[in-house]
Design an enzyme around this catalytic site. Structure first.
Site, PDB file in Angstrom:
ATOM      1  N   ARG A  48     -14.961  23.340  -2.563  1.00  0.00           N
ATOM      2  CA  ARG A  48     -13.925  22.358  -2.397  1.00  0.00           C
ATOM      3  C   ARG A  48     -12.937  22.537  -1.671  1.00  0.00           C
ATOM      4  O   ARG A  48     -12.735  21.807  -0.745  1.00  0.00           O
ATOM      5  CB  ARG A  48     -13.348  22.001  -3.949  1.00  0.00           C
ATOM      6  CG  ARG A  48     -12.270  21.109  -3.825  1.00  0.00           C
ATOM      7  CD  ARG A  48     -11.883  20.427  -5.351  1.00  0.00           C
ATOM      8  NE  ARG A  48     -11.817  21.376  -6.276  1.00  0.00           N
ATOM      9  CZ  ARG A  48     -11.006  22.451  -6.489  1.00  0.00           C
ATOM     10  NH1 ARG A  48     -10.057  22.475  -5.666  1.00  0.00           N
ATOM     11  NH2 ARG A  48     -11.192  23.150  -7.539  1.00  0.00           N
ATOM     12  N   TYR A 101     -11.542  -5.302   4.444  1.00  0.00           N
ATOM     13  CA  TYR A 101     -12.757  -4.890   3.611  1.00  0.00           C
ATOM     14  C   TYR A 101     -12.099  -5.193   2.200  1.00  0.00           C
ATOM     15  O   TYR A 101     -11.197  -4.586   1.912  1.00  0.00           O
ATOM     16  CB  TYR A 101     -12.991  -3.507   4.098  1.00  0.00           C
ATOM     17  CG  TYR A 101     -13.936  -3.004   3.030  1.00  0.00           C
ATOM     18  CD1 TYR A 101     -15.538  -3.065   2.776  1.00  0.00           C
ATOM     19  CD2 TYR A 101     -13.702  -2.011   1.965  1.00  0.00           C
ATOM     20  CE1 TYR A 101     -16.405  -2.883   1.943  1.00  0.00           C
ATOM     21  CE2 TYR A 101     -14.566  -1.315   1.029  1.00  0.00           C
ATOM     22  CZ  TYR A 101     -15.828  -2.013   1.105  1.00  0.00           C
ATOM     23  OH  TYR A 101     -16.871  -1.584   0.283  1.00  0.00           O
ATOM     24  N   ASP A 174      -7.991   1.550  10.229  1.00  0.00           N
ATOM     25  CA  ASP A 174      -9.424   1.386   9.534  1.00  0.00           C
ATOM     26  C   ASP A 174     -10.373   1.225  10.634  1.00  0.00           C
ATOM     27  O   ASP A 174     -10.586   0.065  11.148  1.00  0.00           O
ATOM     28  CB  ASP A 174      -9.582   0.530   8.498  1.00  0.00           C
ATOM     29  CG  ASP A 174     -11.195   0.623   7.838  1.00  0.00           C
ATOM     30  OD1 ASP A 174     -12.001   1.146   8.337  1.00  0.00           O
ATOM     31  OD2 ASP A 174     -11.428   0.239   6.586  1.00  0.00           O
ATOM     32  N   LYS A 199     -21.069   4.002   7.411  1.00  0.00           N
ATOM     33  CA  LYS A 199     -21.451   2.676   8.307  1.00  0.00           C
ATOM     34  C   LYS A 199     -21.953   3.362   9.932  1.00  0.00           C
ATOM     35  O   LYS A 199     -22.971   3.951   9.946  1.00  0.00           O
ATOM     36  CB  LYS A 199     -20.152   1.853   8.785  1.00  0.00           C
ATOM     37  CG  LYS A 199     -19.402   1.621   7.149  1.00  0.00           C
ATOM     38  CD  LYS A 199     -20.449   0.670   6.090  1.00  0.00           C
ATOM     39  CE  LYS A 199     -19.845   0.629   4.762  1.00  0.00           C
ATOM     40  NZ  LYS A 199     -18.506   0.185   4.662  1.00  0.00           N
TER      41      LYS A 199
HETATM   42  C1  LIG Z   1     -17.530   0.135   3.770  1.00  0.00           C
HETATM   43  C2  LIG Z   1     -16.041   0.095   4.412  1.00  0.00           C
HETATM   44  C3  LIG Z   1     -14.938   0.745   3.613  1.00  0.00           C
HETATM   45  C4  LIG Z   1     -15.427   1.475   2.392  1.00  0.00           C
HETATM   46  O1  LIG Z   1     -16.418   2.704   2.602  1.00  0.00           O
HETATM   47  P1  LIG Z   1     -17.165   3.220   1.394  1.00  0.00           P
HETATM   48  O2  LIG Z   1     -17.911   4.448   2.119  1.00  0.00           O
HETATM   49  O3  LIG Z   1     -18.175   2.548   1.183  1.00  0.00           O
HETATM   50  O4  LIG Z   1     -16.294   3.831   0.503  1.00  0.00           O
HETATM   51  C5  LIG Z   1     -13.983   0.657   4.168  1.00  0.00           C
HETATM   52  N1  LIG Z   1     -13.530   0.104   5.301  1.00  0.00           N
HETATM   53  C6  LIG Z   1     -14.353  -0.817   5.927  1.00  0.00           C
HETATM   54  C7  LIG Z   1     -14.178  -1.657   7.058  1.00  0.00           C
HETATM   55  C8  LIG Z   1     -15.792  -1.023   5.480  1.00  0.00           C
HETATM   56  O5  LIG Z   1     -16.701  -1.456   6.006  1.00  0.00           O
END
Ligand SMILES: *Cc1c(COP(=O)(O)O)cnc(C)c1O
Length: 378
Positions: A48, A101, A174, A199
């Site tokens: 961890r 998101y 983000d 992603k």
């Molecule tokens: C998918 C996504 C998230 C969240 O990520 P997870 O890996 O699903 O927890 C946050 N911001 C954006 C823009 C996303 O497309």
């Protein structure tokens, strides 16, 4: 300093000094033998707190965003939770986008609100409106997502960062939709970058993961403490999969973008389409800013169809090469209906999206097959 494509392949990934293995090992271990109490080999005592496979990814992530400190988390949302706890405490206020998101908004609205953190959703195209929503002494951070999900709106990261500096606020970006290949928010003045590595960074739809990157040592120390104290860490196998994906990020993003532009050209010529959302279009409200702050415009395209929700749902169900699924950024093309799928959780909120909207994550298949598929479905 070496360039992006080179760092993607080499940063944090030197051949193993013992075996010469070119690819970092998957250290699937929870604990490490100590040579006498406190005699750690390489500083590792418990996974961890630290794991060599995760460390390789963390060095790599920092290099890609031109930051100093990287943290690999179990998901994009756990990365967000980590940052929000590092930056906010009960009584504080945060400014969020009106288009984002859905899960990010749900985290802030449904998890943080009951813990005493308030927020205001603002159209961040309008820097004056953002400034007006600052509550002196209370507002601590601005959450930016650009391009946004699913409407591909663009926020001027430099302008928001300048405003934030003047008011002593932390800017969190983000950067999931652009990926660090197309946009590097720290270079534009942001304090913290987050990713859902699920992603484009992972890129193969086979892992859930997240990342936090900063160059600020004080923030890094807080985030590092919470990473260990709360435990939302990426497992070794997941960290390894994300690293493998990152090696091809540059070539994948080039092809995603090439294919997305061709899809947009096709949609422009189709009479069923009423509106196209793509920052590469000269008529897009954020086009000039996107041109300045992004290397290119990326692989996400949204559009509205004549015939309302019913038609949009039918198109999503009729495609054969595009897969009807949530998520984005993998090599395969995906299609979805945001109002019923990814953004169902923001229905009735300021972030609600039109129900005749379709979102495409344009993959790297042959472009002619993708266009023929859309043509059939529409
Ligand atoms: C998918 C996504 C998230 C969240 O990520 P997870 O890996 O699903 O927890 C946050 N911001 C954006 C823009 C996303 O497309």
């Amino acid at each position: 300093m070496t360039r992006f494509e080179t760092d993607a392949i080499h940063a944090g990934q030197e051949p193993d000094p013992v075996t010469g293995a070119v690819v970092p090992a998957i250290y699937q271990t929870s604990t490490y033998k100590q040579d006498g109490v406190g005699g750690l080999r390489g500083g590792y005592d418990y996974s961890r707190s630290g794991n060599p496979t995760r460390a390789a990814l963390e060095v790599n992530l920092a290099a890609l965003e031109r930051g100093r400190f990287g943290f690999a988390t179990s998901s994009g949302l756990s990365a967000e939770d980590l940052i929000l706890r590092a930056v906010l405490k009960p009584g504080d206020h945060i400014i969020v986008p009106i288009d984002a998101y859905g899960g990010s908004y749900r985290l802030i609205n449904r998890v943080y609100t009951p813990w005493g953190i308030s927020h205001t959703a603002v159209d961040q195209n309008d820097v004056v409106a953002v400034e007006k929503s600052i509550q002196p002494g209370k507002t601590k951070a601005i959450w930016v997502e650009t391009p946004t999900n699913p409407l591909l709106a663009i926020t001027d990261i430099e302008a928001i960062s300048a405003l934030a500096r003047a008011h002593d606020l932390t800017v969190i970006v983000d950067n999931t939709f652009a990926s660090p290949y197309l946009q590097q928010p720290l270079n534009l003045g942001a304090d913290i970058v987050i990713h859902s590595t699920t992603k484009y960074l992972g890129g193969h739809s086979d892992v859930i993961g997240g990342a936090v990157i900063t160059s600020n040592p004080a923030l890094a120390e807080k985030i590092g403490f919470l990473h260990n104290a709360m435990g939302p860490v990426a497992g070794p196998m997941d960290a390894w999969l994300v690293l493998r994906g990152i090696r091809t990020l540059g070539v994948r993003m080039d092809r995603h973008t090439f294919n997305a532009k061709a899809v947009v050209r096709y949609l422009q010529g189709n009479s069923q389409i009423t509106e196209i959302f793509y920052p590469g279009l000269p008529g897009h409200k954020g086009h000039e800013i996107a041109k300045r702050q992004m290397r290119d415009f990326g692989g996400m395209v949204s559009f509205r169809v004549k015939g309302g929700a019913e038609k949009a749902l039918r198109v999503c169900e009729k495609v054969q090469i595009f897969t009807l699924a949530e998520s984005l950024g993998g090599v395969e093309s995906l299609i979805e209906h945001p109002a019923r799928m990814t953004h169902a959780s923001v229905s009735g909120s300021p972030l609600e999206v039109p129900d005749d909207l379709i979102r495409l994550s344009v993959g790297i298949e042959h472009i002619d097959d993708l266009i023929e598929d859309l043509e059939r479905a529409l």
